[in-house]
Design a protein around this motif. Sequence first.
Motif, PDB file in Angstrom:
ATOM      1  N   VAL A  13     -79.033 -41.110  -2.844  1.00 22.25           N
ATOM      2  CA  VAL A  13     -79.284 -40.570  -4.188  1.00 22.25           C
ATOM      3  C   VAL A  13     -77.982 -40.055  -4.791  1.00 22.25           C
ATOM      4  CG1 VAL A  13     -80.463 -38.760  -5.500  1.00 22.25           C
ATOM      5  CG2 VAL A  13     -81.689 -39.980  -3.699  1.00 22.25           C
ATOM      6  N   ALA A  14     -77.217 -39.307  -4.008  1.00 23.55           N
ATOM      7  CA  ALA A  14     -75.970 -38.728  -4.507  1.00 23.55           C
ATOM      8  C   ALA A  14     -74.940 -39.808  -4.849  1.00 23.55           C
ATOM      9  CB  ALA A  14     -75.399 -37.756  -3.475  1.00 23.55           C
ATOM     10  N   VAL A  15     -74.821 -40.811  -3.990  1.00 23.89           N
ATOM     11  CA  VAL A  15     -73.820 -41.867  -4.220  1.00 23.89           C
ATOM     12  C   VAL A  15     -74.163 -42.682  -5.461  1.00 23.89           C
ATOM     13  CG1 VAL A  15     -72.880 -44.021  -3.302  1.00 23.89           C
ATOM     14  CG2 VAL A  15     -73.034 -42.008  -1.835  1.00 23.89           C
ATOM     15  N   THR A  16     -75.433 -43.084  -5.586  1.00 26.50           N
ATOM     16  CA  THR A  16     -75.812 -43.875  -6.772  1.00 26.50           C
ATOM     17  C   THR A  16     -75.734 -43.030  -8.041  1.00 26.50           C
ATOM     18  OG1 THR A  16     -78.155 -43.416  -6.288  1.00 26.50           O
ATOM     19  CG2 THR A  16     -77.261 -45.523  -5.523  1.00 26.50           C
ATOM     20  N   GLY A  17     -75.991 -41.730  -7.908  1.00 23.99           N
ATOM     21  CA  GLY A  17     -75.832 -40.848  -9.064  1.00 23.99           C
ATOM     22  C   GLY A  17     -74.379 -40.731  -9.475  1.00 23.99           C
ATOM     23  N   TRP A  18     -73.503 -40.568  -8.486  1.00 17.08           N
ATOM     24  CA  TRP A  18     -72.065 -40.482  -8.779  1.00 17.08           C
ATOM     25  C   TRP A  18     -71.560 -41.790  -9.397  1.00 17.08           C
ATOM     26  CZ3 TRP A  18     -68.443 -43.643  -6.313  1.00 17.08           C
ATOM     27  CH2 TRP A  18     -67.101 -43.412  -6.706  1.00 17.08           C
ATOM     28  N   MET A  19     -72.041 -42.919  -8.888  1.00 17.75           N
ATOM     29  CA  MET A  19     -71.607 -44.217  -9.425  1.00 17.75           C
ATOM     30  C   MET A  19     -71.861 -44.319 -10.924  1.00 17.75           C
ATOM     31  SD  MET A  19     -72.857 -46.754  -6.347  1.00 17.75           S
ATOM     32  CE  MET A  19     -72.462 -48.291  -7.220  1.00 17.75           C
ATOM     33  N   GLN A  20     -72.945 -43.714 -11.378  1.00 19.28           N
ATOM     34  CA  GLN A  20     -73.279 -43.776 -12.806  1.00 19.28           C
ATOM     35  C   GLN A  20     -72.307 -42.981 -13.675  1.00 19.28           C
ATOM     36  OE1 GLN A  20     -77.662 -43.749 -13.860  1.00 19.28           O
ATOM     37  NE2 GLN A  20     -77.772 -43.028 -11.744  1.00 19.28           N
ATOM     38  N   THR A  21     -71.521 -42.114 -13.065  1.00 19.41           N
ATOM     39  CA  THR A  21     -70.541 -41.337 -13.830  1.00 19.41           C
ATOM     40  C   THR A  21     -69.190 -42.033 -13.914  1.00 19.41           C
ATOM     41  OG1 THR A  21     -69.682 -40.081 -11.929  1.00 19.41           O
ATOM     42  CG2 THR A  21     -71.664 -39.219 -13.029  1.00 19.41           C
TER      43      THR A  21
ATOM     44  N   VAL B 227     -74.899 -49.525 -15.857  1.00 19.04           N
ATOM     45  CA  VAL B 227     -75.279 -50.733 -15.118  1.00 19.04           C
ATOM     46  C   VAL B 227     -76.711 -50.544 -14.613  1.00 19.04           C
ATOM     47  CG1 VAL B 227     -74.768 -52.171 -13.110  1.00 19.04           C
ATOM     48  CG2 VAL B 227     -72.896 -51.191 -14.467  1.00 19.04           C
ATOM     49  N   SER B 228     -77.568 -51.486 -14.977  1.00 18.05           N
ATOM     50  CA  SER B 228     -79.008 -51.300 -14.744  1.00 18.05           C
ATOM     51  C   SER B 228     -79.376 -51.220 -13.267  1.00 18.05           C
ATOM     52  CB  SER B 228     -79.809 -52.408 -15.424  1.00 18.05           C
ATOM     53  OG  SER B 228     -79.425 -53.671 -14.909  1.00 18.05           O
ATOM     54  N   TRP B 229     -78.730 -52.031 -12.409  1.00 21.97           N
ATOM     55  CA  TRP B 229     -79.131 -52.004 -11.000  1.00 21.97           C
ATOM     56  C   TRP B 229     -78.756 -50.693 -10.324  1.00 21.97           C
ATOM     57  CZ3 TRP B 229     -76.000 -51.251  -6.845  1.00 21.97           C
ATOM     58  CH2 TRP B 229     -74.631 -51.527  -6.969  1.00 21.97           C
ATOM     59  N   VAL B 230     -77.673 -50.064 -10.803  1.00 23.72           N
ATOM     60  CA  VAL B 230     -77.287 -48.762 -10.250  1.00 23.72           C
ATOM     61  C   VAL B 230     -78.293 -47.694 -10.686  1.00 23.72           C
ATOM     62  CG1 VAL B 230     -75.488 -46.990 -10.177  1.00 23.72           C
ATOM     63  CG2 VAL B 230     -74.851 -49.410 -10.206  1.00 23.72           C
ATOM     64  N   GLU B 231     -78.680 -47.742 -11.964  1.00 18.93           N
ATOM     65  CA  GLU B 231     -79.682 -46.804 -12.464  1.00 18.93           C
ATOM     66  C   GLU B 231     -81.007 -46.971 -11.713  1.00 18.93           C
ATOM     67  OE1 GLU B 231     -79.885 -47.586 -16.622  1.00 18.93           O
ATOM     68  OE2 GLU B 231     -78.006 -46.548 -17.080  1.00 18.93           O
ATOM     69  N   ASP B 232     -81.401 -48.238 -11.501  1.00 17.32           N
ATOM     70  CA  ASP B 232     -82.649 -48.507 -10.785  1.00 17.32           C
ATOM     71  C   ASP B 232     -82.566 -48.024  -9.335  1.00 17.32           C
ATOM     72  OD1 ASP B 232     -83.638 -49.663 -13.074  1.00 17.32           O
ATOM     73  OD2 ASP B 232     -83.281 -51.727 -12.417  1.00 17.32           O
ATOM     74  N   ALA B 233     -81.407 -48.255  -8.700  1.00 19.87           N
ATOM     75  CA  ALA B 233     -81.221 -47.825  -7.307  1.00 19.87           C
ATOM     76  C   ALA B 233     -81.288 -46.306  -7.203  1.00 19.87           C
ATOM     77  CB  ALA B 233     -79.895 -48.343  -6.766  1.00 19.87           C
ATOM     78  N   HIS B 234     -80.693 -45.615  -8.173  1.00 18.21           N
ATOM     79  CA  HIS B 234     -80.718 -44.151  -8.164  1.00 18.21           C
ATOM     80  C   HIS B 234     -82.147 -43.634  -8.337  1.00 18.21           C
ATOM     81  CE1 HIS B 234     -79.189 -40.098  -8.609  1.00 18.21           C
ATOM     82  NE2 HIS B 234     -79.804 -39.973  -9.775  1.00 18.21           N
ATOM     83  N   SER B 235     -82.864 -44.216  -9.266  1.00 16.03           N
ATOM     84  CA  SER B 235     -84.240 -43.800  -9.507  1.00 16.03           C
ATOM     85  C   SER B 235     -85.126 -44.079  -8.291  1.00 16.03           C
ATOM     86  CB  SER B 235     -84.799 -44.521 -10.737  1.00 16.03           C
ATOM     87  OG  SER B 235     -86.136 -44.167 -10.955  1.00 16.03           O
ATOM     88  N   LEU B 236     -84.951 -45.265  -7.711  1.00 14.88           N
ATOM     89  CA  LEU B 236     -85.746 -45.628  -6.529  1.00 14.88           C
ATOM     90  C   LEU B 236     -85.450 -44.691  -5.353  1.00 14.88           C
ATOM     91  CD1 LEU B 236     -87.731 -47.691  -5.321  1.00 14.88           C
ATOM     92  CD2 LEU B 236     -85.759 -49.059  -4.633  1.00 14.88           C
ATOM     93  N   ALA B 237     -84.160 -44.393  -5.149  1.00 13.25           N
ATOM     94  CA  ALA B 237     -83.779 -43.500  -4.050  1.00 13.25           C
ATOM     95  C   ALA B 237     -84.333 -42.090  -4.281  1.00 13.25           C
ATOM     96  CB  ALA B 237     -82.261 -43.463  -3.913  1.00 13.25           C
ATOM     97  N   ALA B 238     -84.269 -41.613  -5.522  1.00 17.68           N
ATOM     98  CA  ALA B 238     -84.766 -40.271  -5.829  1.00 17.68           C
ATOM     99  C   ALA B 238     -86.277 -40.179  -5.609  1.00 17.68           C
ATOM    100  CB  ALA B 238     -84.415 -39.896  -7.262  1.00 17.68           C
TER     101      ALA B 238
END
Length: 198
Positions: free
Chosen positions: A129-137, A144-155
């Motif tokens: 969750v933290a890594v995909t959240g940081w990637m979005q910054t 990037v949609s797949w990063v947003e989706d990965a963050h949401s799915l992980a959360a």
Amino acid sequence: MPKPAKTDRALPAQAHARPSLDVVRVWDRVVRGFHWALVLSFAIAWFTPQSAENIHHWAGYAAASLVAMRLVWGIVGTPYARFSQFVRDPATVLRYLLAIIKGSEARYIGHNPAGGAMVIVLMAMMVSVAVTGWMQTTDAYFGVSWVEDAHSLAAHGLLALVLVHIGGVAMASLRHNENLVRAMITGRKRKAAPADIA
């Protein structure tokens, strides 16, 4: 003339404040602090995704830092904090889960095999969750949609695991007649009986 024998009333207040001999210290302050700080940081991050972005980001960074600290403490910490004490092989975890279904699982003083596995899975999911959240910054992955989706799915996956964890704690507390939430606050649990696993 001999002095009268001292009674309990003459004992200092500290003597009455001593913990019962029927309990043992299990969770140290670092483990307890990590646990409740991680709960707080996840709750803050969960409730501030759009309303307070800066707070959301800092809660995520705090969670990642807590996991990093716990990884170190899992190697150098007190006996019940160490991964070597509670991380068990998959076969042992599976046997314990089957014993839960049968209602014959043993009581552990530290984490039981299922609880130990949950600790590892929860920390791994928190890192994702933290890594995909940081990637979005970052410039490379912002929007990037797949990063947003990965963050949401992980959360959402982490929230589901938290609910399973709470259910497991409630079940173990009832089965073994022991308040595990209080144990994670005080650090103390009931001493091992002959059938328990220390």
